[in-house]
Design an enzyme around this catalytic site. Structure first.
Site, PDB file in Angstrom:
ATOM      1  N   GLY A 100      64.565  10.308  35.389  1.00 19.65           N
ATOM      2  CA  GLY A 100      64.647  11.724  34.489  1.00 19.65           C
ATOM      3  C   GLY A 100      63.138  12.963  34.342  1.00 19.65           C
ATOM      4  O   GLY A 100      62.468  12.877  36.049  1.00 19.65           O
ATOM      5  N   SER A 101      63.251  13.189  33.786  1.00 21.18           N
ATOM      6  CA  SER A 101      61.770  14.583  33.171  1.00 21.18           C
ATOM      7  C   SER A 101      60.860  14.536  33.609  1.00 21.18           C
ATOM      8  O   SER A 101      59.654  15.124  34.602  1.00 21.18           O
ATOM      9  CB  SER A 101      62.372  15.745  32.278  1.00 21.18           C
ATOM     10  OG  SER A 101      63.061  16.058  31.953  1.00 21.18           O
ATOM     11  N   SER A 102      60.225  12.960  34.103  1.00 23.90           N
ATOM     12  CA  SER A 102      58.401  12.949  34.282  1.00 23.90           C
ATOM     13  C   SER A 102      58.653  13.232  35.638  1.00 23.90           C
ATOM     14  O   SER A 102      57.064  13.648  36.221  1.00 23.90           O
ATOM     15  CB  SER A 102      58.421  11.276  33.899  1.00 23.90           C
ATOM     16  OG  SER A 102      59.134  10.737  35.163  1.00 23.90           O
ATOM     17  N   LYS A 106      59.201  16.593  37.140  1.00 19.31           N
ATOM     18  CA  LYS A 106      58.701  17.933  36.956  1.00 19.31           C
ATOM     19  C   LYS A 106      57.681  18.428  37.373  1.00 19.31           C
ATOM     20  O   LYS A 106      57.664  19.711  37.854  1.00 19.31           O
ATOM     21  CB  LYS A 106      59.354  18.550  35.747  1.00 19.31           C
ATOM     22  CG  LYS A 106      61.357  18.285  35.011  1.00 19.31           C
ATOM     23  CD  LYS A 106      61.037  18.985  33.978  1.00 19.31           C
ATOM     24  CE  LYS A 106      62.823  18.862  33.328  1.00 19.31           C
ATOM     25  NZ  LYS A 106      63.090  18.640  32.339  1.00 19.31           N
TER      26      LYS A 106
END
Length: 681
Positions: A390-392, A394
């Site tokens: 997921g967003s980790s 980014k």
């Protein structure tokens, strides 16, 4: 005037000397002739006889090296135990082995399941054959004997022995068979363990006192691995083969060419396998002198054995235990609070490492069995098991946007739902309005990352629900940037195997957007730890490692010897992004953990260690037999502390969470709490 008598005496003396010289000549000639006959005619025969009495050499295994944690606490040691071994002489016959086995059975017991359950029909028939040679020979006709060689005769006789002849053996006979079975595995002049589990002091004493009655048998000490911390870190430490397994069949050539015997125990997983060459030690080399009958008439140690070198690992076992406990407690709480929603939650993983050196401080994986309600250690899943984080990711996406020129530092985008024609609408967790790069990380804007991905693909004129013109080389470009941080590529960790994760194979517009927010490709927890460490370490990607030092063993077996080798920090690469660009991402990560709008601030903002990092959530649909059973989430968290001078970086991965969506934050907080508490103690 000389008399006639004196003249006669003078004339006789030379004649006698001549006769004497002639006789001596004949004797020497005969001797030379005999030597010639010996050398020329019978030389090969006598040389063969000499060869039969030459020296033979064998090598005896020694205890393996030990493993210690970074503070010198023993992780893997050696537990000495009594052992009964057999070393066969040259040309030993089956009847002789049987006699020794029968005699040995009077002094030791072989009635455990390990030995008796391993007896096969073949072993029983072989025992009957040796005891009933004449009757066994009668099972073949004379014509069959003439047509078969010895090996073929033996196998045919074994096949023809009826089962009723071997089905009524007594327990005592079965123990003899068990002993003989182990003895038959032995190679000439190479010790073979007969019994090393459960050898009592009485058995050891009885055998030791009767070695002269038991040719080839010896009572000695063997060793097994011991684990003072029980299951903690056990799967990383790895395992070794047993005596019955010996070296792996598929690696025989490799090990035999390096001086191993077939029955040697070797590391077959984990650090035992990775550092086999270090841990194995130097075998004791013994010279055996045998007579022409193959009987050992003398032995001498020509090379002293030395147990294997010791490994000092980077791991802190106290920290490891605390992180194991944190993960178990948080999983248990989530499952007990939401048993139905979290019925698929069965594992969580975490890695803590020094971002500046690559030293792995702890690596934990915990599996929960919903039926047995028990936890088990699966630490190696941090290296083997890959998930969408997921967003980790980014931070890497933002830096890819800077470096590719898709965005500039400080640029803002309006965070609203995105829709490409023919695909589902995509959005952030809420509409965030205008956000710059700092805010995009702080509040975890998906839309900001979508714009980066579209621009990297050449689409600068996006319109809602309109088609886009993508250059799908952007997949490779983005993955190349991600790889500079360790995602999707080998981390280089010193372990026998590591997964590099799954790389999606459908280059569509929607999947490119998902790649930018960590919901397409998958990565291991170790890869995520290396990624966040690279950001914490100002763009320098260092190789993660378990081995800190190799130490020479000490004679008295306790404590650490002098350093043989140190594992220094190895920089694998420096990412292409500039210092100023990395500074911006670091600042964004700091906001995530410290600012009021940060997605992890309520867990970390009040902590004294001033942490930074990034949260992550990825959708995970659970299917059974092709049917959708539940919609769950992978929860991830990466971070480091202190912000200004990072000492520890971590990554957390919790797949298939149905409810309690802050378990990743709680585990991450538990890791940093444990690290700094452990440091202060």
């Amino acid at each position: 005037m000389v008399s006639k008598k004196k003249k006669q005496k003078k004339s006789q003396l030379p004649f006698r000397l001549n006769i004497l010289f002639f006789i001596v000549f004949l004797l020497f000639s005969a001797l030379v002739l005999q030597l010639g006959v010996v050398q020329i005619l019978n030389g090969e025969t006598f040389q063969a006889e000499i060869d039969r009495t030459t020296n033979d050499y064998t090598k005896i295994s020694v205890p393996r090296g030990k493993m210690y944690d970074r503070d010198g606490d023993l992780i893997v040691g050696n537990d000495a135990e009594y052992s009964i071994t057999y070393t066969p002489e040259k040309g030993i016959q089956a009847e002789n082995r049987l006699k020794v086995a029968e005699k040995l059975a009077e002094y030791i017991s072989m009635d455990s399941e390990k030995y008796l359950d391993g007896i096969t029909k073949q072993n029983k028939k072989d025992y009957w054959y040796v005891n009933n040679t004449e009757e066994a020979r009668d099972l073949l006709s004379q014509k069959e004997e003439e047509e078969m060689d010895n090996g073929e005769q033996y196998h045919e006789i074994i096949d023809r022995i009826s089962e009723d002849k071997v089905d009524d053996y007594s327990k005592q006979q079965l123990e003899v068979i068990a002993i003989k079975k182990e003895m038959d595995k032995a190679m000439t002049l190479t010790p073979q363990v007969i019994k090393n589990e459960g050898v009592t002091s009485e058995e050891f004493a009885r055998v030791s006192a009767r070695l002269d009655e038991l040719p080839g048998i010896n009572a000695t000490t063997d060793w097994n691995r011991e684990y003072p911390y029980d299951g903690t870190f056990r799967d990383f430490a790895g395992s070794i083969t047993s005596e019955s397994q010996g070296i792996p069949k598929d690696k025989e050539d490799y090990y035999l060419s390096r001086g191993y015997n077939r029955n040697d125990r070797v590391g077959n997983s984990g650090l035992e396998e990775q550092y086999e060459g270090v841990l194995r030690g130097r075998k004791e080399k013994i010279k055996y002198t045998t007579d022409k009958n193959g009987t050992i008439v003398g032995s001498d140690v020509v090379v002293e054995g030395q147990r294997g070198k010791d490994l000092v690992l980077t791991v802190d076992m106290e920290l490891q235990k605390k992180i194991d406990e944190v993960i178990r407690d948080e999983m248990k709480t989530a499952i007990q609070k939401y048993p139905v929603e979290n019925r698929y939650l069965d594992r969580a993983m975490a890695v803590a490492m020094n971002p500046q050196t690559g030293e792995i401080l702890a690596a934990s994986g915990q599996r929960y069995d919903h039926e047995e309600h028990e936890f088990s250690n699966i630490g190696t899943s941090t290296i083997y098991n890959a998930n969408a984080p997921g967003s980790s990711v980014k931070g890497a996406t933002m830096l890819a946007g800077y470096q590719s020129g898709a965005i500039s530092p400080g640029q803002s985008f309006y965070d609203r739902p995105i829709k490409i024609k023919g695909t589902d609408e995509k959005s952030s967790w809420k509409n965030l309005g205008y956000v710059n790069d700092y805010q995009a990380l702080e509040q975890s804007s998906n839309v900001y990352m979508f714009f980066i991905a579209m621009r990297m693909a050449g689409e600068y004129n996006y319109q809602y629900n309109e088609p886009v013109n993508f250059d799908y080389a952007a997949f490779d470009e983005m993955r190349n940037y991600f790889g500079q941080f360790g995602m999707g590529v080998p981390t280089g960790v010193d372990f026998p195997y590591e997964s590099t994760g799954y790389q999606g194979s459908n280059p569509s517009a929607g999947n490119l957007l998902d790649l930018a927010i960590g919901q397409y490709d998958t990565y291991t927890t170790m890869q995520m730890a290396q990624y966040v460490s690279t950001i914490a370490n100002d763009g320098y990607r260092v190789r993660p490692h378990f081995m800190k030092e190799i130490r020479n063993p000490v004679p008295h077996e306790e404590g650490l010897g002098p350093i043989y080798k140190s594992n220094n920090t190895e920089v694998m690469n420096r990412v292409q992004m500039s210092d100023s660009q990395i500074d911006r991402v670091q600042a964004g990560f700091h906001r995530v953990f410290q600012s009021p709008n940060g997605t992890a601030s309520r867990h970390f903002a009040d902590k004294p260690y001033d942490a930074a990092g990034k949260t992550g959530t990825a959708e995970y649909d659970v299917y059974e037999n092709g049917e959708l059973k539940a919609s769950t989430e992978n929860l991830a968290l990466v971070g480091y502390a202190p912000y200004d001078n990072p000492e520890v970086a971590f990554a957390v991965m919790v797949p298939k969470v149905g409810e309690n969506n802050d378990i990743n934050h709680k585990i991450g907080k538990g890791i940093l709490d444990a690290y700094f508490e452990n440091k202060d103690e």
